[in-house]
Design a protein around this motif. Sequence first.
Motif, PDB file in Angstrom:
ATOM      1  N   VAL A  75      32.571   0.419 -18.321  1.00 24.27           N
ATOM      2  CA  VAL A  75      32.625   1.748 -18.928  1.00 24.27           C
ATOM      3  C   VAL A  75      32.193   1.597 -20.377  1.00 24.27           C
ATOM      4  CG1 VAL A  75      34.075   3.735 -19.510  1.00 24.27           C
ATOM      5  CG2 VAL A  75      34.513   2.450 -17.399  1.00 24.27           C
ATOM      6  N   VAL A  76      31.183   2.389 -20.764  1.00 20.53           N
ATOM      7  CA  VAL A  76      30.702   2.372 -22.139  1.00 20.53           C
ATOM      8  C   VAL A  76      30.859   3.756 -22.741  1.00 20.53           C
ATOM      9  CG1 VAL A  76      29.076   0.471 -21.806  1.00 20.53           C
ATOM     10  CG2 VAL A  76      28.305   2.809 -21.414  1.00 20.53           C
ATOM     11  N   ASP A  77      31.066   3.807 -24.037  1.00 18.53           N
ATOM     12  CA  ASP A  77      31.181   5.056 -24.781  1.00 18.53           C
ATOM     13  C   ASP A  77      30.002   5.077 -25.751  1.00 18.53           C
ATOM     14  OD1 ASP A  77      32.037   7.399 -25.927  1.00 18.53           O
ATOM     15  OD2 ASP A  77      33.800   6.540 -26.895  1.00 18.53           O
ATOM     16  N   VAL A  78      28.994   5.892 -25.425  1.00 16.77           N
ATOM     17  CA  VAL A  78      27.737   5.869 -26.168  1.00 16.77           C
ATOM     18  C   VAL A  78      27.302   7.277 -26.545  1.00 16.77           C
ATOM     19  CG1 VAL A  78      26.968   3.697 -25.150  1.00 16.77           C
ATOM     20  CG2 VAL A  78      26.408   5.838 -24.011  1.00 16.77           C
ATOM     21  N   ALA A  79      26.352   7.353 -27.450  1.00 12.98           N
ATOM     22  CA  ALA A  79      25.896   8.631 -27.988  1.00 12.98           C
ATOM     23  C   ALA A  79      25.073   9.442 -27.001  1.00 12.98           C
ATOM     24  CB  ALA A  79      25.095   8.407 -29.266  1.00 12.98           C
ATOM     25  N   ASP A  80      24.345   8.770 -26.102  1.00 12.60           N
ATOM     26  CA  ASP A  80      23.433   9.530 -25.250  1.00 12.60           C
ATOM     27  C   ASP A  80      23.085   8.752 -23.982  1.00 12.60           C
ATOM     28  OD1 ASP A  80      21.528   7.582 -26.092  1.00 12.60           O
ATOM     29  OD2 ASP A  80      20.972   8.851 -27.779  1.00 12.60           O
ATOM     30  N   GLU A  81      22.392   9.452 -23.074  1.00 10.21           N
ATOM     31  CA  GLU A  81      22.008   8.865 -21.796  1.00 10.21           C
ATOM     32  C   GLU A  81      21.051   7.690 -21.984  1.00 10.21           C
ATOM     33  OE1 GLU A  81      19.375  10.211 -18.008  1.00 10.21           O
ATOM     34  OE2 GLU A  81      20.862  11.663 -18.715  1.00 10.21           O
ATOM     35  N   GLU A  82      20.182   7.782 -22.960  1.00 11.26           N
ATOM     36  CA  GLU A  82      19.234   6.694 -23.221  1.00 11.26           C
ATOM     37  C   GLU A  82      19.959   5.382 -23.504  1.00 11.26           C
ATOM     38  OE1 GLU A  82      15.886   5.539 -26.553  1.00 11.26           O
ATOM     39  OE2 GLU A  82      16.228   7.653 -26.102  1.00 11.26           O
ATOM     40  N   THR A  83      21.042   5.452 -24.278  1.00 13.38           N
ATOM     41  CA  THR A  83      21.809   4.243 -24.591  1.00 13.38           C
ATOM     42  C   THR A  83      22.546   3.744 -23.351  1.00 13.38           C
ATOM     43  OG1 THR A  83      22.054   5.074 -26.840  1.00 13.38           O
ATOM     44  CG2 THR A  83      23.476   3.252 -26.198  1.00 13.38           C
ATOM     45  N   ALA A  84      23.063   4.648 -22.523  1.00 16.93           N
ATOM     46  CA  ALA A  84      23.710   4.248 -21.271  1.00 16.93           C
ATOM     47  C   ALA A  84      22.700   3.538 -20.368  1.00 16.93           C
ATOM     48  CB  ALA A  84      24.301   5.458 -20.561  1.00 16.93           C
ATOM     49  N   ARG A  85      21.473   4.051 -20.330  1.00 15.28           N
ATOM     50  CA  ARG A  85      20.421   3.405 -19.525  1.00 15.28           C
ATOM     51  C   ARG A  85      20.127   1.992 -20.042  1.00 15.28           C
ATOM     52  NH1 ARG A  85      16.797   6.540 -16.372  1.00 15.28           N
ATOM     53  NH2 ARG A  85      17.425   8.726 -16.296  1.00 15.28           N
ATOM     54  N   MET A  86      20.084   1.864 -21.353  1.00 15.45           N
ATOM     55  CA  MET A  86      19.804   0.562 -21.945  1.00 15.45           C
ATOM     56  C   MET A  86      20.861  -0.453 -21.526  1.00 15.45           C
ATOM     57  SD  MET A  86      20.738  -1.553 -24.895  1.00 15.45           S
ATOM     58  CE  MET A  86      21.658  -0.404 -25.863  1.00 15.45           C
ATOM     59  N   TRP A  87      22.154  -0.084 -21.626  1.00 17.96           N
ATOM     60  CA  TRP A  87      23.215  -1.012 -21.241  1.00 17.96           C
ATOM     61  C   TRP A  87      23.168  -1.315 -19.746  1.00 17.96           C
ATOM     62  CZ3 TRP A  87      24.448  -3.861 -24.872  1.00 17.96           C
ATOM     63  CH2 TRP A  87      24.739  -3.393 -26.153  1.00 17.96           C
TER      64      TRP A  87
END
Length: 120
Positions: A82-94
């Motif tokens: 589970v990650v807490d990120v600013a946007d979908e692009e960052t979730a995709r990166m992880w």
Amino acid sequence: MAEYLIYFNQQWVGDHTEEWFRGRGPLAAAVVDEIKAAGAYVFAGGLEEDGPVFSADATNGTLMFTDGPYVETKEWLGGLTVVDVADEETARMWAGKIAEACGWPQEVRRFGHMPQPGDE
């Protein structure tokens, strides 16, 4: 910020040698360390394949616990991050980094809004 679930089903892992898995462990740990350093870490872990499995069901008005999975299925959750990120692009990166480190696909889903006290 939004929380995203990055997960895989155990069946996506495939058949590999013990040596192959040992080589992937440090790669996956390094990605988790990178997520922590970026301040996006909420939780990560793999599930025990042979560990205890049970269900809790109160749909008939009485709470009942049953050993084993709730439904018979060919797929089951193998692990999650589970990650807490600013946007979908960052979730995709992880998710991409985790998929590369582990060597199997990852699926990503955003958590819905959790009602807070006073929300109406």
